[in-house]
Every structure is written in structure tokens, then in C-alpha cells.
Scaffold this motif. Structure first.
Motif, PDB file in Angstrom:
ATOM      1  N   SER A  40       5.472   9.026 -13.196  1.00  0.00           N
ATOM      2  CA  SER A  40       4.088   8.781 -12.798  1.00  0.00           C
ATOM      3  C   SER A  40       4.099   7.548 -11.913  1.00  0.00           C
ATOM      4  CB  SER A  40       3.187   8.574 -14.014  1.00  0.00           C
ATOM      5  OG  SER A  40       3.590   7.409 -14.714  1.00  0.00           O
ATOM      6  N   LEU A  41       3.167   7.496 -10.986  1.00  0.00           N
ATOM      7  CA  LEU A  41       3.066   6.388 -10.050  1.00  0.00           C
ATOM      8  C   LEU A  41       1.606   5.954 -10.009  1.00  0.00           C
ATOM      9  CD1 LEU A  41       4.377   4.682  -7.750  1.00  0.00           C
ATOM     10  CD2 LEU A  41       3.903   6.591  -6.224  1.00  0.00           C
ATOM     11  N   LEU A  42       1.357   4.683 -10.238  1.00  0.00           N
ATOM     12  CA  LEU A  42      -0.006   4.156 -10.213  1.00  0.00           C
ATOM     13  C   LEU A  42      -0.123   3.161  -9.068  1.00  0.00           C
ATOM     14  CD1 LEU A  42      -2.829   3.939 -11.468  1.00  0.00           C
ATOM     15  CD2 LEU A  42      -1.949   2.082 -12.878  1.00  0.00           C
ATOM     16  N   LEU A  43      -1.077   3.425  -8.164  1.00  0.00           N
ATOM     17  CA  LEU A  43      -1.344   2.518  -7.052  1.00  0.00           C
ATOM     18  C   LEU A  43      -2.624   1.753  -7.344  1.00  0.00           C
ATOM     19  CD1 LEU A  43      -0.871   4.955  -4.031  1.00  0.00           C
ATOM     20  CD2 LEU A  43       0.877   3.654  -5.247  1.00  0.00           C
ATOM     21  N   THR A  51      -0.717  -3.113  -4.989  1.00  0.00           N
ATOM     22  CA  THR A  51       0.488  -3.008  -5.815  1.00  0.00           C
ATOM     23  C   THR A  51       0.690  -1.583  -6.317  1.00  0.00           C
ATOM     24  OG1 THR A  51      -0.741  -3.598  -7.824  1.00  0.00           O
ATOM     25  CG2 THR A  51       0.312  -5.409  -6.599  1.00  0.00           C
ATOM     26  N   PHE A  52       1.909  -1.322  -6.827  1.00  0.00           N
ATOM     27  CA  PHE A  52       2.208  -0.045  -7.452  1.00  0.00           C
ATOM     28  C   PHE A  52       3.083  -0.272  -8.674  1.00  0.00           C
ATOM     29  CE2 PHE A  52       5.976  -0.693  -4.919  1.00  0.00           C
ATOM     30  CZ  PHE A  52       6.998  -0.104  -5.657  1.00  0.00           C
ATOM     31  N   ARG A  53       3.122   0.742  -9.543  1.00  0.00           N
ATOM     32  CA  ARG A  53       3.976   0.715 -10.734  1.00  0.00           C
ATOM     33  C   ARG A  53       4.470   2.121 -10.982  1.00  0.00           C
ATOM     34  NH1 ARG A  53       0.433  -0.602 -14.715  1.00  0.00           N
ATOM     35  NH2 ARG A  53       0.447   1.464 -15.587  1.00  0.00           N
ATOM     36  N   PRO A  69       7.780  -2.484 -13.736  1.00  0.00           N
ATOM     37  CA  PRO A  69       7.092  -3.676 -13.233  1.00  0.00           C
ATOM     38  C   PRO A  69       6.116  -3.337 -12.109  1.00  0.00           C
ATOM     39  CG  PRO A  69       9.315  -3.577 -12.357  1.00  0.00           C
ATOM     40  CD  PRO A  69       9.194  -2.448 -13.356  1.00  0.00           C
ATOM     41  N   THR A  70       5.118  -4.189 -11.932  1.00  0.00           N
ATOM     42  CA  THR A  70       4.166  -4.047 -10.842  1.00  0.00           C
ATOM     43  C   THR A  70       4.755  -4.722  -9.612  1.00  0.00           C
ATOM     44  OG1 THR A  70       2.308  -4.006 -12.381  1.00  0.00           O
ATOM     45  CG2 THR A  70       1.820  -4.614 -10.096  1.00  0.00           C
ATOM     46  N   LEU A  71       4.794  -3.979  -8.511  1.00  0.00           N
ATOM     47  CA  LEU A  71       5.411  -4.464  -7.276  1.00  0.00           C
ATOM     48  C   LEU A  71       4.441  -4.309  -6.111  1.00  0.00           C
ATOM     49  CD1 LEU A  71       8.835  -2.674  -7.824  1.00  0.00           C
ATOM     50  CD2 LEU A  71       8.360  -5.104  -8.136  1.00  0.00           C
ATOM     51  N   PRO A  72       4.622  -5.087  -5.048  1.00  0.00           N
ATOM     52  CA  PRO A  72       3.722  -4.973  -3.896  1.00  0.00           C
ATOM     53  C   PRO A  72       4.000  -3.713  -3.079  1.00  0.00           C
ATOM     54  CG  PRO A  72       5.403  -6.621  -3.466  1.00  0.00           C
ATOM     55  CD  PRO A  72       5.583  -6.179  -4.894  1.00  0.00           C
ATOM     56  N   ILE A  73       2.932  -3.117  -2.540  1.00  0.00           N
ATOM     57  CA  ILE A  73       3.074  -2.024  -1.582  1.00  0.00           C
ATOM     58  C   ILE A  73       3.281  -2.691  -0.220  1.00  0.00           C
ATOM     59  CG2 ILE A  73       1.950  -0.056  -0.473  1.00  0.00           C
ATOM     60  CD1 ILE A  73       0.207   0.209  -3.020  1.00  0.00           C
ATOM     61  N   PRO A  74       4.359  -2.343   0.512  1.00  0.00           N
ATOM     62  CA  PRO A  74       4.587  -2.958   1.822  1.00  0.00           C
ATOM     63  C   PRO A  74       3.368  -2.797   2.737  1.00  0.00           C
ATOM     64  CG  PRO A  74       6.501  -1.698   1.136  1.00  0.00           C
ATOM     65  CD  PRO A  74       5.402  -1.395   0.141  1.00  0.00           C
ATOM     66  N   GLY A  75       3.058  -3.855   3.523  1.00  0.00           N
ATOM     67  CA  GLY A  75       1.847  -3.944   4.329  1.00  0.00           C
ATOM     68  C   GLY A  75       1.481  -2.721   5.146  1.00  0.00           C
ATOM     69  N   ALA A  76       2.405  -2.222   5.982  1.00  0.00           N
ATOM     70  CA  ALA A  76       2.092  -1.074   6.842  1.00  0.00           C
ATOM     71  C   ALA A  76       1.818   0.173   6.004  1.00  0.00           C
ATOM     72  CB  ALA A  76       3.225  -0.822   7.823  1.00  0.00           C
ATOM     73  N   LEU A  77       2.552   0.350   4.924  1.00  0.00           N
ATOM     74  CA  LEU A  77       2.333   1.504   4.056  1.00  0.00           C
ATOM     75  C   LEU A  77       0.982   1.391   3.349  1.00  0.00           C
ATOM     76  CD1 LEU A  77       3.307   4.145   2.852  1.00  0.00           C
ATOM     77  CD2 LEU A  77       4.623   2.826   1.180  1.00  0.00           C
ATOM     78  N   LEU A  78       0.629   0.191   2.892  1.00  0.00           N
ATOM     79  CA  LEU A  78      -0.668  -0.023   2.251  1.00  0.00           C
ATOM     80  C   LEU A  78      -1.799   0.307   3.218  1.00  0.00           C
ATOM     81  CD1 LEU A  78      -2.447  -0.951  -0.092  1.00  0.00           C
ATOM     82  CD2 LEU A  78      -2.164  -3.304   0.749  1.00  0.00           C
ATOM     83  N   THR A  79      -1.691  -0.150   4.449  1.00  0.00           N
ATOM     84  CA  THR A  79      -2.720   0.139   5.463  1.00  0.00           C
ATOM     85  C   THR A  79      -2.848   1.641   5.680  1.00  0.00           C
ATOM     86  OG1 THR A  79      -2.366  -1.973   6.557  1.00  0.00           O
ATOM     87  CG2 THR A  79      -3.400  -0.244   7.867  1.00  0.00           C
ATOM     88  N   SER A  80      -1.724   2.330   5.776  1.00  0.00           N
ATOM     89  CA  SER A  80      -1.732   3.780   5.973  1.00  0.00           C
ATOM     90  C   SER A  80      -2.399   4.502   4.801  1.00  0.00           C
ATOM     91  CB  SER A  80      -0.293   4.276   6.155  1.00  0.00           C
ATOM     92  OG  SER A  80      -0.255   5.671   6.246  1.00  0.00           O
TER      93      SER A  80
END
Length: 119
Positions: free
Chosen positions: A63-66, A72-74, A79-90
Motif C-alpha cells: 500500500s502507498l499513502l501520499l 510526503t509518502f509512506r 518511514p515517511t519520506l518526501p515526494i521529489p519536487g517535480a513528481l509532487l507537482t505532477s
């Protein structure tokens, strides 16, 4: 469809016999909370053949939670990690377009008559 890396391919053995091998994964559902905003994604493991994904009867997948507000994603209980900037924008642009499309459908279908203001 995702072809799993060799180390991630799951096999289930019962009584010394391999009864299931799951070399693929696919996003089969995504529950979007526009107010959160968050997206909960199911990614079962299974097989892919002839353009059809079949989830494994034995292997659960992931499972993936954004959390789009926090960026962030998990994966699972990891662990909770950052979504890379360009991917987050998309992803944010896609979620807005999806919401705008659903609201247009709701308005045109008469479920929410009125004037649409895009997000």
C-alpha cells in the motif's frame, strides 16, 4: 503494470510445491481525499498476461499513502519520506485535473447544478 525486480518477486510454496509466483504489480485502486489532500493506493502483486493483470491469491503486495499537503509518502508501515519536487507537482496537477473533471461530470449530470469554478 510494473515488472518487479528479481529480488521482489514473491513465490508461495505449499507442501514443497510452488503454487504461486508474483512477478508483476499494478495500481488497482486509488482512493483520493481532495480535502486532505491525500491518496491511498493499493498495489497488489500478481501476474500480467495478454494485457490483463491478475492479483495473486497468496501475495498481498503493498500500500502507498501520499500526503499531498505535506508532500510526503509512506509505503505500508514504513518511514515517511518526501515526494521529489517535480513528481509532487505532477501529482498535484493530475489530482486537480481529476477533481475538476469529476465536478464537471457532477454538474453536467445534474447531481450538482450550478457554475463550475476550477481548482
Amino acid at each position: 503494470m510494473i515488472t518487479l525486480a528479481a529480488a521482489s518477486v514473491a513465490s508461495t510454496v505449499i507442501g514443497g510445491t510452488t503454487v504461486d509466483t508474483a512477478p508483476a504489480a499494478a495500481v488497482t485502486s486509488a482512493l483520493t481525499n481532495f480535502s486532505g489532500p491525500s491518496v491511498s493506493i493499493a498495489i497488489p502483486y500478481g501476474t500480467f498476461s495478454g494485457g490483463v493483470f491478475t492479483p495473486s491469491a497468496y501475495t498481498e503486495g503493498q500500500s502507498l499513502l501520499l500526503d499531498l499537503a505535506a508532500g510526503t509518502f509512506r509505503v505500508g508501515n514504513g518511514p515517511t519520506l518526501p515526494i521529489p519536487g517535480a513528481l509532487l507537482t505532477s501529482i498535484l496537477n493530475a489530482v486537480k485535473a481529476y477533481r475538476n473533471g469529476l465536478e464537471s461530470l457532477a454538474q453536467q449530470a445534474g447531481a450538482a447544478p450550478g457554475v463550475i469554478t476550477p481548482w
